[in-house]
Design a protein around this motif. Structure first.
Motif, mmCIF file in Angstrom:
data_model
loop_
_atom_site.group_PDB
_atom_site.id
_atom_site.type_symbol
_atom_site.label_atom_id
_atom_site.label_comp_id
_atom_site.label_asym_id
_atom_site.label_seq_id
_atom_site.Cartn_x
_atom_site.Cartn_y
_atom_site.Cartn_z
ATOM 1 N N PHE A 1 0.145 3.607 5.389
ATOM 2 C CA PHE A 1 0.303 2.910 4.117
ATOM 3 C C PHE A 1 0.851 3.896 3.101
ATOM 4 O O PHE A 1 0.672 5.107 3.229
ATOM 5 C CB PHE A 1 -1.026 2.316 3.630
ATOM 6 N N ASP A 2 1.535 3.387 2.093
ATOM 7 C CA ASP A 2 2.084 4.280 1.064
ATOM 8 C C ASP A 2 1.712 3.857 -0.353
ATOM 9 O O ASP A 2 2.132 4.485 -1.316
ATOM 10 C CB ASP A 2 3.605 4.402 1.189
ATOM 11 N N GLU A 3 0.916 2.782 -0.476
ATOM 12 C CA GLU A 3 0.528 2.323 -1.814
ATOM 13 C C GLU A 3 -0.810 1.611 -1.760
ATOM 14 O O GLU A 3 -1.121 0.881 -0.817
ATOM 15 C CB GLU A 3 1.604 1.401 -2.390
ATOM 16 N N ILE A 4 -1.619 1.825 -2.795
ATOM 17 C CA ILE A 4 -2.885 1.123 -2.990
ATOM 18 C C ILE A 4 -2.883 0.576 -4.408
ATOM 19 O O ILE A 4 -2.526 1.292 -5.349
ATOM 20 C CB ILE A 4 -4.092 2.075 -2.823
ATOM 21 N N THR A 5 -3.276 -0.667 -4.570
ATOM 22 C CA THR A 5 -3.391 -1.225 -5.920
ATOM 23 C C THR A 5 -4.771 -1.828 -6.121
ATOM 24 O O THR A 5 -5.397 -2.320 -5.183
ATOM 25 C CB THR A 5 -2.330 -2.311 -6.191
ATOM 26 N N MET A 6 -5.229 -1.762 -7.343
ATOM 27 C CA MET A 6 -6.449 -2.447 -7.769
ATOM 28 C C MET A 6 -6.087 -3.166 -9.062
ATOM 29 O O MET A 6 -6.052 -2.553 -10.133
ATOM 30 C CB MET A 6 -7.601 -1.463 -7.972
ATOM 31 N N ASN B 1 2.615 -1.067 2.742
ATOM 32 C CA ASN B 1 3.517 -0.059 3.289
ATOM 33 C C ASN B 1 4.946 -0.567 3.133
ATOM 34 O O ASN B 1 5.283 -1.643 3.618
ATOM 35 C CB ASN B 1 3.207 0.210 4.764
ATOM 36 N N GLN B 2 5.751 0.179 2.382
ATOM 37 C CA GLN B 2 7.128 -0.189 2.083
ATOM 38 C C GLN B 2 7.216 -1.607 1.520
ATOM 39 O O GLN B 2 8.084 -2.396 1.883
ATOM 40 C CB GLN B 2 7.996 -0.054 3.337
ATOM 41 N N GLY B 3 6.265 -1.917 0.626
ATOM 42 C CA GLY B 3 6.277 -3.192 -0.076
ATOM 43 C C GLY B 3 5.626 -4.352 0.643
ATOM 44 O O GLY B 3 5.507 -5.448 0.072
ATOM 45 N N GLN B 4 5.169 -4.146 1.864
ATOM 46 C CA GLN B 4 4.543 -5.216 2.637
ATOM 47 C C GLN B 4 3.040 -5.005 2.698
ATOM 48 O O GLN B 4 2.567 -3.932 3.125
ATOM 49 C CB GLN B 4 5.117 -5.264 4.063
#
Length: 262
Positions: free
Chosen positions: A187-192, A211-214
């Motif tokens: 994964f390359d992003e985490i959001t809260m 990961n890459q927007g998915q």
């Protein structure tokens, strides 16, 4: 912009304190003022921490503590727990600490950001502001023996109204930094998103990894998600905290620190 790096000794560990103005995302940033000293003669100060308790199982592993520092005794205390600290610890720094708490169930390691708490009156003044800084954390799968340590950039946007403040947190450009497993981080992003702001505290929100927007499911379709953060420093110039997700497949813990952008 200025930067200060000062090592302190805490339980035999050497930690780095960093203070940086102007929101340099490459540092753990903060510029709280020493206004929280009760008086200059006794050199006593009040602090607050938000942290991840690394031993207990289950939910509610993100905790908040109020600390007091007595420089004449060179210790910092919360409740019935006291830690020795070096004289470099002062009310004009925010840093990461890792004390061990000895409890009836065993010893717990607390990974916590600690600093002079912001005034609740200062936080609404930052509605519409963007905080940028650093992110780091650990991803662990029960099927593997390796910990995937990662780092990246944090960005928090404060919105809503003074009566109903919210915050959206994004941890991105995440890359693996250690571990014996040669595979890349999955994964390359985490959001809260939609975190609730109460006083100086941030909590709740909708947790997503991608990961890459998915969007992807790292830990299974059912997870227990927590978030806990706080605003630090005079004029609420700093925000820091933790997010935690646990599921049948493992655990993901991330910590973030960011300073308000000019």
């Amino acid at each position: 912009m200025y930067q200060i790096l000062k090592p302190i000794s805490l339980l035999g560990l050497v930690l780095s304190l960093s203070a940086c103005g102007g929101g340099d995302p490459s540092q753990v940033d903060a510029t709280p003022k020493p206004a929280n000293y009760n008086n200059a003669t006794s050199q006593k100060a009040d602090f607050q921490s938000v942290g991840f308790t690394g031993n207990p199982m289950g939910s509610k592993r993100l905790v908040k503590h109020n600390w007091s520092l007595d420089a004449t005794k060179t210790n910092i205390a919360t409740g019935d727990h006291s830690e020795p600290v070096g004289t470099d610890v002062s009310a004009d720094t925010v840093t990461l600490i890792t004390p061990n708490f000895v409890q009836s169930a065993g010893t717990s390691t607390l990974i916590a950001y600690i600093g002079a708490p912001a005034s609740p009156d200062d936080v609404p003044e930052k509605i519409g502001a963007t905080y940028v800084g650093t992110a780091q954390g650990t991803f662990e799968l029960t099927s593997e023996t390796v910990l995937h340590d990662f780092k990246g950039t944090s960005q928090l946007n404060l919105g809503g109204t003074s009566d109903a403040m919210t915050a959206d947190l994004r941890l991105y450009d995440l890359i693996k930094v250690s571990g014996s497993n040669a595979t890349a981080l999955s994964f390359d992003e985490i959001t809260m998103t939609g975190m609730i702001v109460t006083g100086t505290e941030l909590s709740d929100g909708v947790f997503t990894t991608s990961n890459q927007g998915q969007a992807i499911e790292l830990l299974g379709s059912t997870t227990s998600d927590e978030s806990l953060g706080a605003f630090f420093g005079q004029d609420a110039t700093m925000v820091a905290g933790h997010i935690l997700s646990t599921g049948k497949k493992g655990m993901l813990h991330a910590q973030f620190s960011a300073s308000v952008q000019p």
